[in-house]
Design a protein around this motif. Structure first.
Motif, short mmCIF file in Angstrom:
data_model
loop_
_atom_site.label_atom_id
_atom_site.label_comp_id
_atom_site.label_asym_id
_atom_site.label_seq_id
_atom_site.Cartn_x
_atom_site.Cartn_y
_atom_site.Cartn_z
N SER A 22 0.83 -1.21 0.00
CA SER A 22 0.00 0.00 0.00
C SER A 22 0.87 1.26 0.00
N GLU A 23 0.48 2.24 -0.82
CA GLU A 23 1.16 3.53 -0.85
C GLU A 23 0.41 4.59 -0.04
N ASP A 24 -0.77 4.23 0.47
CA ASP A 24 -1.62 5.18 1.18
C ASP A 24 -2.13 4.51 2.44
N GLN A 25 -2.13 5.23 3.57
CA GLN A 25 -2.58 4.68 4.84
C GLN A 25 -4.07 4.32 4.81
N LYS A 26 -4.81 4.90 3.86
CA LYS A 26 -6.24 4.58 3.78
C LYS A 26 -6.47 3.14 3.31
N PHE A 27 -5.51 2.61 2.58
CA PHE A 27 -5.66 1.27 2.04
C PHE A 27 -4.78 0.31 2.84
N LYS A 28 -5.40 -0.72 3.40
CA LYS A 28 -4.70 -1.69 4.23
C LYS A 28 -4.59 -3.02 3.50
N VAL A 29 -3.38 -3.63 3.60
CA VAL A 29 -3.15 -4.94 3.02
C VAL A 29 -2.82 -5.90 4.15
N ASP A 30 -3.68 -6.91 4.36
CA ASP A 30 -3.49 -7.91 5.42
C ASP A 30 -3.19 -9.26 4.79
N VAL A 31 -2.11 -9.88 5.25
CA VAL A 31 -1.74 -11.22 4.77
C VAL A 31 -2.53 -12.25 5.58
N ILE A 32 -3.32 -13.07 4.88
CA ILE A 32 -4.16 -14.06 5.53
C ILE A 32 -3.48 -15.43 5.56
N GLU A 33 -2.91 -15.83 4.45
CA GLU A 33 -2.28 -17.14 4.33
C GLU A 33 -1.01 -17.00 3.49
N PRO A 34 0.07 -17.67 3.86
CA PRO A 34 0.25 -18.64 4.94
C PRO A 34 0.02 -18.04 6.33
N LYS A 35 -0.49 -18.87 7.21
CA LYS A 35 -0.77 -18.45 8.57
C LYS A 35 0.53 -18.06 9.27
N ASP A 36 0.48 -16.97 10.01
CA ASP A 36 1.61 -16.43 10.78
C ASP A 36 2.64 -15.70 9.92
N LEU A 37 2.48 -15.72 8.58
CA LEU A 37 3.44 -14.98 7.76
C LEU A 37 3.28 -13.48 7.95
N GLY A 38 2.05 -13.02 8.16
CA GLY A 38 1.80 -11.59 8.30
C GLY A 38 2.53 -10.97 9.48
N VAL A 39 2.66 -11.72 10.57
CA VAL A 39 3.31 -11.15 11.77
C VAL A 39 4.79 -11.49 11.83
N ALA A 40 5.28 -12.26 10.89
CA ALA A 40 6.69 -12.65 10.89
C ALA A 40 7.57 -11.49 10.43
N LYS A 41 8.78 -11.47 10.92
CA LYS A 41 9.75 -10.49 10.47
C LYS A 41 10.50 -11.02 9.25
N ALA A 42 11.21 -10.12 8.60
CA ALA A 42 11.96 -10.53 7.41
C ALA A 42 12.95 -11.62 7.77
N GLY A 43 12.91 -12.71 7.02
CA GLY A 43 13.83 -13.80 7.24
C GLY A 43 13.36 -14.84 8.22
N ASP A 44 12.30 -14.55 9.00
CA ASP A 44 11.76 -15.56 9.93
C ASP A 44 11.04 -16.64 9.15
N GLU A 45 11.45 -17.87 9.36
CA GLU A 45 10.86 -18.96 8.62
C GLU A 45 9.51 -19.36 9.23
N VAL A 46 8.56 -19.53 8.34
CA VAL A 46 7.21 -19.98 8.74
C VAL A 46 6.98 -21.33 8.08
N LYS A 47 6.72 -22.35 8.89
CA LYS A 47 6.50 -23.68 8.33
C LYS A 47 5.11 -23.76 7.73
N VAL A 48 5.05 -24.14 6.48
CA VAL A 48 3.78 -24.24 5.77
C VAL A 48 3.28 -25.67 5.77
N SER A 49 4.18 -26.61 5.51
CA SER A 49 3.83 -28.04 5.48
C SER A 49 5.11 -28.83 5.71
N GLN A 50 5.00 -30.15 5.59
CA GLN A 50 6.18 -30.98 5.73
C GLN A 50 7.20 -30.70 4.63
N GLU A 51 6.69 -30.24 3.48
CA GLU A 51 7.58 -30.03 2.33
C GLU A 51 8.08 -28.61 2.19
#
Length: 593
Positions: free
Chosen positions: A492-521
């Motif tokens: 988003s280039e404007d605070q009026k427009f919000k972009v929320d990451v829904i899936e993968p779960k927990d990716l939205g709150v992760a920091k850059a480089g933090d690995e989020v396990k999606v599946s066994q693979e």
């Protein structure tokens, strides 16, 4: 009277050549017979593209070099003398006409100068009238004779050109129009040897590669790489390099080597800057094996320093055109030597590079390297899986940037580019598309809804759109692969427009480089993201900074997401990336980029 020794350089072979980027250094040896006293050694038919400041003359023998004179001949002066009687007759007549023209022009000049010395004090009016009549008659006759002789000279020059025909200025006369005169003083007559070294333009070399990769069928991510390192050499200097000791250098001679200096900066009222004074450069020629100081006693004959080049069998053909490789023949390997600012490759054996402008290939080395394979996919732009090698240059050779033919498991698959790499450097090289990795990237799905926010007393509505992108991957190889998949979430280039990451779960709150396990693979992470705001999972342009993790890209766009997927033989998986864009009700927005 000095003794003159004439040498036609085109009749003497070149000893050694070092080819640089866009230039070459040529070394020639001339055996001469000197008489006691002063001698002039005139060396003709040297390349016109010679750099005058690079000329250096060394030698062997008890003699003193007094001077080295560089002269660039005009093509007309560089034409060989004719031998036919007709041509000699015309040349004799032409010389007589030129002498006659010179006498007539002298008479005209004397008459004109005398007329300017007369004044009214020197002659009477009658004498002045008589002189003016003489000036008119005699001057007119002289002018007519001058014009007649000039016309005859022009006719004779045309006749001479017609008679000589093939002796008009040729391409050779144009390209080999440099003359070097070496003034030498010898104590006694005897044999001597001159070594003439100079730099020429119109010569260049560039690297070429054949990269042959063999994928390890055991499923390991390491592979063997055979890198055929060759050089493509071209030259149009006018002189053929036949059976020379050839070496290649990565440096560029005659480039500016002056260290720049900072000037003081001051703030004040505007003023007109003075132009920098033009620097003057003094040209000089190097001496060498002879003493170069007049009057000094001749030193003993020095040791000759020559370019080292091993004499081994000539190179063999290295590869067949775009076909499955046959067993390699033994390829001569160049000796590599790395200096402070460059690397030199000494090609074994003797090489011949004619001055024809065509490319001539010589072998430098065949390098056996190890590499780590990477499968990389950007299905949003291309659903193919690209195979990339992370190669470590474990050799002693500097690899220059150049094109490469890529062979994978014995088959030609692509043309790629080798990047510059010093010894022990690691560089990437794409080896084409792997059709055994199948990727499906259907269009993104959209689902719109109206979302209420706030409290009962201060409520508002938002227009929300849910985007879902699915990526299906199938490994049909007989071995396991580790695939890097890249996609992105809009920013988003404007605070009026919000972009929320829904899936993968927990990716939205992760920091850059933090690995989020999606599946066994698979695992996923942000390739570029770093924020500390209240709305966890909201990706805003102003909160991003360039934090690179694992991605091998030089420039990473905002909001890039990467998955690392490990798939066994015949296995498949599906990746899901989902995000929601919320905007005040009625506000329009669009995705750009």
């Amino acid at each position: 009277m000095s003794h003159t020794v004439e040498i036609n350089a085109s009749e003497h072979p070149v000893s050694s050549v070092t080819v640089y980027q866009h230039r070459a250094e040529v070394v020639r040896n001339f055996a001469i017979e000197l008489e006691a006293g002063q001698s002039e050694v005139q060396i003709t038919k040297l390349p016109s593209c010679m750099d005058e400041s690079s000329l250096r003359v060394d030698g062997l023998g008890n003699a003193v070099i007094f001077d080295v004179i560089y002269e660039r001949l005009t093509p007309e002066r560089n034409i060989p003398k004719a031998s036919s009687e007709k041509v000699q007759e015309i040349e004799t007549q032409l010389a007589a006409l030129r002498r006659e023209l010179k006498v007539l022009q002298s008479q005209t000049t004397v008459l004109d100068d005398f007329s300017h010395t007369l004044t009214a004090k020197d002659v009477s009016p009658a004498q002045l009238v008589e002189f003016l009549g003489l000036l008119s008659d005699k001057g007119g006759v002289l002018n007519e004779k001058v014009e007649d002789v000039q016309r005859k000279i022009k006719d004779k020059e045309v006749a001479l050109a017609v008679e000589r025909r093939g002796q008009v200025p040729s391409e050779e006369a144009t390209k080999l129009a440099t003359k070097v005169t070496v003034v030498v003083l010898a104590e006694q007559e005897g044999k001597a040897e001159l070594t003439v070294t100079y730099v020429v333009s119109n010569a260049d070399w560039s690297p070429l590669y054949d990269l042959r990769a063999t994928v390890d069928a055991s499923g390991k991510d390491a592979t063997s790489i055979s890198l055929n390192y060759r050089a493509s050499i071209t030259q149009i200097t006018g002189e053929d390099w036949k059976d020379v000791a050839l070496s290649l250098s990565t440096t560029s001679p005659l480039a500016g080597a002056q260290i720049p200096q900072l000037n003081a900066q001051r703030i004040g009222a505007p003023f007109i800057r003075e132009q920098n004074r033009t620097r003057s450069f003094k040209k000089s020629f190097g001496g060498g094996g002879f003493a170069v100081a007049p009057g000094a006693p001749p030193p003993p004959a020095p040791m000759m320093v020559s370019m080292a080049a091993a004499q081994v069998a000539q190179q063999q053909s290295l590869y067949s055109d775009l076909q499955a490789p046959k067993p390699f023949m033994v390829v001569p390997t160049a000796h590599a030597r790395e200096g402070a600012i460059s690397a030199n490759f000494f090609i074994e054996g003797l090489s011949s590079i004619p001055s024809d402008g065509t490319t001539h290939k010589v072998a430098i080395a065949v390098l056996d390297l190890t590499a780590k394979l990477e499968w990389i996919a950007v299905p949003k732009l291309n659903t193919s899986a690209f195979l990339q090698c992370q190669i470590t240059n474990s050799s002693n050779y500097v690899l220059l940037a150049g094109p490469s033919n890529v062979f994978l498991d014995g088959s030609f698959v692509a043309k790629s580019q080798i990047l510059y790499a010093s010894p022990q450097d690691t560089f990437s090289c794409s080896v084409g598309v792997d059709p055994a990795i199948r990727i499906t990237y259907p269009p993104v799905s959209k689902k719109a809804r109206i979302q209420a926010t706030g409290s009962i007393f201060n409520s508002s509505k938002l227009d929300s759109t849910l985007f879902t992108q699915r990526i299906s991957i199938k490994n049909t190889r007989q071995s396991s692969v580790k695939l890097l998949v890249r996609d992105q979430v809009p920013v988003s280039e404007d605070q009026k427009f919000k972009v929320d990451v829904i899936e993968p779960k927990d990716l939205g709150v992760a920091k850059a480089g933090d690995e989020v396990k999606v599946s066994q693979e698979a695992i996923c992470y942000w390739a570029r993201k770093d924020w500390d705001v209240g709305d966890k999972g909201t990706v805003n342009l102003s909160s991003l900074s360039e934090v690179v993790h694992k991605s091998s890209q030089s420039i990473i766009p905002d909001g890039q997401v990467e998955w690392v997927v490990s798939l066994g033989p015949g296995k498949g998986t599906e990746l899901v990336l989902s995000w929601e864009v919320a905007a005040p009700q009625g506000e329009k927005w669009e995705t750009r980029g």
